[in-house]
Write an enzyme that holds these catalytic residues in place. Structure first.
Site, mmCIF file in Angstrom:
data_model
loop_
_atom_site.group_PDB
_atom_site.id
_atom_site.type_symbol
_atom_site.label_atom_id
_atom_site.label_comp_id
_atom_site.label_asym_id
_atom_site.label_seq_id
_atom_site.Cartn_x
_atom_site.Cartn_y
_atom_site.Cartn_z
ATOM 1 N N MET A 66 -11.278 -5.815 5.862
ATOM 2 C CA MET A 66 -10.494 -4.788 6.561
ATOM 3 C C MET A 66 -10.137 -5.310 7.954
ATOM 4 S SD MET A 66 -10.153 -2.358 4.377
ATOM 5 C CE MET A 66 -9.188 -1.343 5.504
ATOM 6 N N ASP A 106 -6.462 -6.305 4.679
ATOM 7 C CA ASP A 106 -5.912 -4.944 4.574
ATOM 8 C C ASP A 106 -5.917 -4.266 5.945
ATOM 9 O OD1 ASP A 106 -5.119 -2.446 3.746
ATOM 10 O OD2 ASP A 106 -6.896 -2.040 2.530
ATOM 11 N N HIS A 135 -1.150 -1.452 -4.229
ATOM 12 C CA HIS A 135 -2.432 -1.089 -3.629
ATOM 13 C C HIS A 135 -2.559 0.429 -3.500
ATOM 14 C CE1 HIS A 135 -5.870 -2.254 -1.008
ATOM 15 N NE2 HIS A 135 -5.541 -1.197 -0.275
ATOM 16 N N ASP A 141 -4.909 3.443 -2.074
ATOM 17 C CA ASP A 141 -5.991 3.764 -1.140
ATOM 18 C C ASP A 141 -6.585 5.131 -1.459
ATOM 19 O OD1 ASP A 141 -6.123 1.507 0.686
ATOM 20 O OD2 ASP A 141 -4.099 2.077 1.289
ATOM 21 N N MET A 175 -12.226 4.029 -0.979
ATOM 22 C CA MET A 175 -12.920 4.323 0.282
ATOM 23 C C MET A 175 -13.636 5.651 0.084
ATOM 24 S SD MET A 175 -9.912 3.046 2.807
ATOM 25 C CE MET A 175 -8.720 3.095 1.482
ATOM 26 N N HIS A 208 -8.341 0.541 -4.169
ATOM 27 C CA HIS A 208 -9.269 0.392 -3.054
ATOM 28 C C HIS A 208 -9.984 1.724 -2.840
ATOM 29 C CE1 HIS A 208 -9.594 -0.427 1.602
ATOM 30 N NE2 HIS A 208 -10.792 -0.404 1.017
ATOM 31 N N MET A 237 -9.288 7.876 -0.742
ATOM 32 C CA MET A 237 -10.171 8.289 0.365
ATOM 33 C C MET A 237 -10.774 9.652 0.071
ATOM 34 S SD MET A 237 -7.888 7.205 3.655
ATOM 35 C CE MET A 237 -6.913 5.687 3.670
ATOM 36 N N SER A 274 0.845 -1.196 0.000
ATOM 37 C CA SER A 274 0.000 0.000 0.000
ATOM 38 C C SER A 274 0.879 1.244 0.000
ATOM 39 C CB SER A 274 -0.901 0.011 1.241
ATOM 40 O OG SER A 274 -1.439 1.305 1.397
HETATM 41 C C1 DX5 Z 1 -6.460 1.695 5.474
HETATM 42 C C2 DX5 Z 1 -5.965 1.308 4.111
HETATM 43 C C3 DX5 Z 1 -4.819 0.360 4.113
HETATM 44 C C4 DX5 Z 1 -3.582 0.906 4.777
HETATM 45 C C5 DX5 Z 1 -2.723 -0.233 5.194
HETATM 46 O O1 DX5 Z 1 -7.616 2.458 5.335
HETATM 47 O O2 DX5 Z 1 -6.998 0.692 3.368
HETATM 48 O O3 DX5 Z 1 -4.520 -0.104 2.813
HETATM 49 O O4 DX5 Z 1 -2.828 1.732 3.952
HETATM 50 O O5 DX5 Z 1 -1.646 0.297 5.891
HETATM 51 P P1 DX5 Z 1 -0.962 -0.491 7.091
HETATM 52 O O6 DX5 Z 1 -0.346 -1.724 6.493
HETATM 53 O O7 DX5 Z 1 0.008 0.491 7.613
HETATM 54 O O8 DX5 Z 1 -2.054 -0.834 8.075
HETATM 55 ZN ZN ZN Z 2 -6.512 -0.351 1.398
#
Ligand code: DX5
Ligand code: ZN
Length: 218
Positions: A137, A175, A33, A35, A68, A66, A37, A8
């Site tokens: 998650m 994740d 990956h 993320d 969010m 991903h 948001m 990620s």
């Molecule tokens: C959290 C994300 C994850 C996050 C994982 O909302 O979806 O992908 O970046 O990071 P670590 O491995 O640090 O928990």
């Molecule tokens: Zn993620």
């Protein structure tokens, strides 16, 4: 079964993303990956589709996106056109989940559904025969660097048993808070894709850290 590592990039510095992607390109990770948001579905903002588009030329690795975000339908075309290979959105949004699944599939992109820690896996049972992956998650979505939630292991086991029993062709990705130890718990429970952010980026060398995590499970 092979374990796929999906680093990620949230764990890295956004000022250095071109180098991060080129390092990951040289590593044994199969996926990268992203993320996304929106500051609404989760209490944090990251980046939009342009960020993904602009990094796409750096590598042929699988872009595991991903989302969010709450308004997936409104922005889906952008993430499709950005060169995503897998698009996963959350079940907890107020949109027509089946429509989103088919729109992604119609564009020859793999589709996943993510569920938050408090969401039972049974909530997405009806979609499992039509999707390619589930993201369980193992932290509350929104931030990297949180601690792994052990109480999600049972959910991984139950989902994995259902997938096997019904011979579904589906990957189980976990994740949040993944390292050697928590990753092993998830793999033993039936997961086959590990997202890892801070664990990899906190080490001196991203390429060797990623390769070590990969080699530990393969
Ligand atoms: C959290 C994300 C994850 C996050 C994982 O909302 O979806 O992908 O970046 O990071 P670590 O491995 O640090 O928990
Ligand atoms: Zn993620």
């Amino acid at each position: 079964m092979k374990t796929i590592i999906s680093p990620s990039i949230l764990g890295g510095s956004f000022s250095n993303m071109e180098n991060v992607i080129s390092d990951l390109d040289k590593s044994k990770a199969e996926y990268i990956h992203f993320d996304v948001m929106d500051g609404d579905f989760v209490p944090n903002l990251t980046f939009g589709s342009k960020f993904i588009t602009d990094l796409r030329f750096k590598t042929k690795k699988v872009f595991d996106v991903h989302l969010m975000i709450r308004r997936v339908g409104q922005f889906l075309d952008n993430y499709i056109n950005a060169g995503s290979n897998i698009i996963t959105f959350h079940n907890e949004i107020d949109e027509n989940i089946s429509e989103l699944i088919y729109k992604i599939k119609d564009n020859n992109i793999k589709v996943g559904i993510a569920i938050k820690p408090k969401t039972p896996w049974e909530d997405i049972k009806e979609y499992l025969h039509t999707i390619d992956q589930v993201i369980i998650m193992t932290v509350e979505p929104g931030f990297g660097g949180q601690s792994f939630m052990n109480n999600q292991i049972k959910k991984i086991q139950n989902l994995s048993n259902f997938v096997k029993k019904n011979k579904l062709n589906i990957n189980i990705e976990v994740d949040g808070g993944i390292n050697f130890e928590t990753g092993k718990l998830c793999i033993d429970a039936g997961a086959n894709i590990l997202v890892a952010g801070s664990f990899l980026f906190n080490q001196k060398n991203l390429i060797s850290a990623t390769n070590e995590l990969n080699d530990f499970f393969n």
